[in-house]
Design a protein around this motif. Structure first.
Motif, PDB file in Angstrom:
ATOM      1  N   CYS A   1      -9.257  -5.911  11.876  1.00 47.67           N
ATOM      2  CA  CYS A   1      -8.476  -5.819  10.635  1.00 47.67           C
ATOM      3  C   CYS A   1      -7.143  -5.121  10.893  1.00 47.67           C
ATOM      4  O   CYS A   1      -6.127  -5.459  10.278  1.00 47.67           O
ATOM      5  CB  CYS A   1      -9.269  -5.066   9.575  1.00 47.67           C
TER       6      CYS A   1
ATOM      7  N   SER B   1      -3.435  -6.542  10.299  1.00 50.28           N
ATOM      8  CA  SER B   1      -2.521  -5.775   9.446  1.00 50.28           C
ATOM      9  C   SER B   1      -1.128  -5.653  10.056  1.00 50.28           C
ATOM     10  O   SER B   1      -0.124  -5.740   9.344  1.00 50.28           O
ATOM     11  CB  SER B   1      -3.102  -4.381   9.178  1.00 50.28           C
TER      12      SER B   1
ATOM     13  N   PHE C   1       0.839   2.762   7.097  1.00 51.60           N
ATOM     14  CA  PHE C   1       0.781   1.556   6.272  1.00 51.60           C
ATOM     15  C   PHE C   1      -0.187   0.547   6.879  1.00 51.60           C
ATOM     16  O   PHE C   1      -1.063  -0.009   6.200  1.00 51.60           O
ATOM     17  CB  PHE C   1       2.187   0.965   6.149  1.00 51.60           C
TER      18      PHE C   1
ATOM     19  N   THR D   1      -3.873   1.941   6.822  1.00 53.21           N
ATOM     20  CA  THR D   1      -4.441   1.870   5.477  1.00 53.21           C
ATOM     21  C   THR D   1      -4.778   0.435   5.092  1.00 53.21           C
ATOM     22  O   THR D   1      -5.851   0.162   4.537  1.00 53.21           O
ATOM     23  CB  THR D   1      -3.454   2.463   4.459  1.00 53.21           C
ATOM     24  N   MET D   2      -3.879  -0.496   5.405  1.00 53.53           N
ATOM     25  CA  MET D   2      -4.142  -1.904   5.105  1.00 53.53           C
ATOM     26  C   MET D   2      -5.372  -2.396   5.858  1.00 53.53           C
ATOM     27  O   MET D   2      -6.175  -3.176   5.312  1.00 53.53           O
ATOM     28  CB  MET D   2      -2.928  -2.762   5.462  1.00 53.53           C
TER      29      MET D   2
ATOM     30  N   LEU E   1      -8.410  -1.267   4.000  1.00 55.40           N
ATOM     31  CA  LEU E   1      -8.532  -2.000   2.731  1.00 55.40           C
ATOM     32  C   LEU E   1      -9.103  -3.394   2.970  1.00 55.40           C
ATOM     33  O   LEU E   1      -9.987  -3.854   2.241  1.00 55.40           O
ATOM     34  CB  LEU E   1      -7.170  -2.092   2.046  1.00 55.40           C
ATOM     35  N   ILE E   2      -8.602  -4.079   3.997  1.00 55.35           N
ATOM     36  CA  ILE E   2      -9.121  -5.413   4.338  1.00 55.35           C
ATOM     37  C   ILE E   2     -10.582  -5.309   4.746  1.00 55.35           C
ATOM     38  O   ILE E   2     -11.430  -6.111   4.317  1.00 55.35           O
ATOM     39  CB  ILE E   2      -8.277  -6.048   5.461  1.00 55.35           C
TER      40      ILE E   2
ATOM     41  N   CYS F   1       1.045 -14.118   0.298  1.00 53.98           N
ATOM     42  CA  CYS F   1      -0.311 -13.558   0.347  1.00 53.98           C
ATOM     43  C   CYS F   1      -1.298 -14.444  -0.408  1.00 53.98           C
ATOM     44  O   CYS F   1      -2.425 -14.664   0.061  1.00 53.98           O
ATOM     45  CB  CYS F   1      -0.318 -12.145  -0.233  1.00 53.98           C
TER      46      CYS F   1
END
Length: 424
Positions: free
Chosen positions: A238, A242, A271, A274-275, A278-279, A346
């Motif tokens: 992930c 990202s 960034f 964190t992404m 989240l994914i 997206c």
């Protein structure tokens, strides 16, 4: 030689031979056909070489990806000069760059991992050492391949971070190859540290008896409900996705608004990190909704370690529509504000990923020779997905999108004022 901090691949001027969407469709079909051919020759269990075991073949696929990232993002095509990049026919240039890519892969696997680390430091990096200790040949090769490919997977997450987020700070003013080797040494050092923390404990419990004195107990067990390193495989995949979201979909927005380094790099890395989580948790949630909660100690679909792995598999599938949109359809759309453009991209990527997920599990057994079902040990979608991505990167980075696009001539690239001065 392009010595500034701009990547040649970002400054080149590609001109369309055909209008969109025909140009993108033709190029995408060509690269997909090439992927299927390469898969059948090297990976397909019904093909010629049959490397898809699955980890052994995936090891090579993963190292092809990181070697290409090093060539383009770290070394900016060094030792090849601008005259070579600008003037060679894309097919000839592509064959030479792909050849150098394969040489890097062979060196890292056969020399660095097998002969060096596998013999002198970490036995599970060399399958021959494991067979010498009494392990069967198949499992020795699979366990070794998993470790080696995971090293490349971590590198494919951390290596692009420095040029994308940090702009190679504080070495941005060095010329090649000094800048390339400096950034490479630094990011590969981080990769080895991350490997020892994220993957080495997996081998503590993989072998019997457990390796109490050689590796730490898996530190993630308390909250991941599994001893398997698939927990880290999943979220690191992930993370890889990202960084490419930031680079390809977001066009480095919003971190490009931060002008000062290393603040920009730190914010960019946070960034991306964190992404990634989240994914990862979003895909865990979707699996819980689809199949019910994971059960510690369960097998196949209900095993926490397979759920973690599948998060990474789902994330990697997002790269296909992401790169298709950016490479073949000019990162459409571009006419709105950055936030609107990103939102539309997206939405396209999420919808396309869902469609790809359905089509893959329905048609991959007859087309690719994989086993049916979601969680079969021989059903490892990251292998064909990353190989498909590798073929896209070869096409985009090494072959200038030939034949759908062409590299602009020198006259087309020069400003009018320069041409007038030259003629005078």
């Amino acid at each position: 030689m392009n010595q500034n901090n701009s990547l040649w691949v970002e400054t080149r001027d590609l001109q369309p031979r055909l209008k969109q969407p025909l140009q993108g469709i033709i190029n995408l079909l060509l690269v997909t056909a090439f992927f299927l051919l390469v898969w059948w020759i090297f990976m397909d269990p019904r093909g010629i070489i049959r490397w898809y075991t699955p980890q052994y073949g995936y090891m090579y696929i993963r190292w092809i990806l990181i070697a290409a990232i090093w060539q383009v993002y770290i070394f900016n095509y060094w030792p090849f000069k601008d005259s070579f990049l600008n003037n060679k026919h894309p097919l000839i240039k592509g064959l030479i760059l792909i050849g150098s890519n394969i040489v890097i892969v062979a060196f890292m696997i056969w020399i660095f991992c097998y002969a060096f680390l596998g013999n002198l430091s970490i036995p599970y990096l060399n399958p021959k050492v494991l067979t010498g200790l009494g392990m069967t040949e198949f499992f020795a090769r699979e366990y070794s391949s998993l470790a080696i490919l995971m090293m490349a997977a971590i590198a494919s997450w951390l290596s692009p971070v420095w040029p994308v987020c940090f702009d190679n700070h504080p070495w941005q003013n060095l010329t090649q190859p000094a800048r390339g080797f400096t950034v490479w040494v630094w990011t590969f050092f981080l990769t080895l540290i991350a490997f020892l923390i994220l993957m080495h404990p997996h081998y503590h419990v993989l072998f019997y008896p457990w390796q109490e004195y050689a590796a730490a107990y898996p530190w993630w067990y308390g909250f991941a409900r599994t001893l398997s390193g698939n927990f880290n495989v999943g979220w690191v995949m992930c993370g890889t996705v990202s960084i490419w979201f930031l680079e390809l979909v977001f066009d480095r927005y919003p971190i490009r608004l931060i002008k000062k380094q290393p603040l920009r790099g730190i914010i960019g890395f946070l960034f991306v990190f964190t992404m990634a989580w989240l994914i990862f948790f979003a895909f865990l949630f979707l699996q819980d909704v689809s199949w019910g909660p994971a059960v510690e100690g369960a097998k196949r679909l209900y095993a926490p370690d397979w759920r973690h792995l599948h998060c990474g598999e789902l994330a990697c599938m997002m790269l296909i529509p992401m790169m298709t949109l950016h490479f073949y359809f000019d990162n459409w759309p571009k006419k709105y504000s950055p936030s609107i453009n990103i939102a539309i991209r997206c939405a396209i990527i999420f919808i396309a990923t869902g469609i790809l997920h359905y089509l893959y599990y329905k048609y991959s057994p007859p087309i690719l020779g994989t086993q049916p079902g979601y969680s079969h040990p021989q059903q490892f979608p990251m292998a064909p997905v990353i190989l498909w991505i590798n073929m896209m990167l070869y096409h985009y980075w090494f072959m200038d999108m030939y034949p759908g696009k062409r590299l602009a001539t020198r006259k087309e690239r020069l400003p009018v004022s320069n041409l007038i001065a030259e003629e005078a």
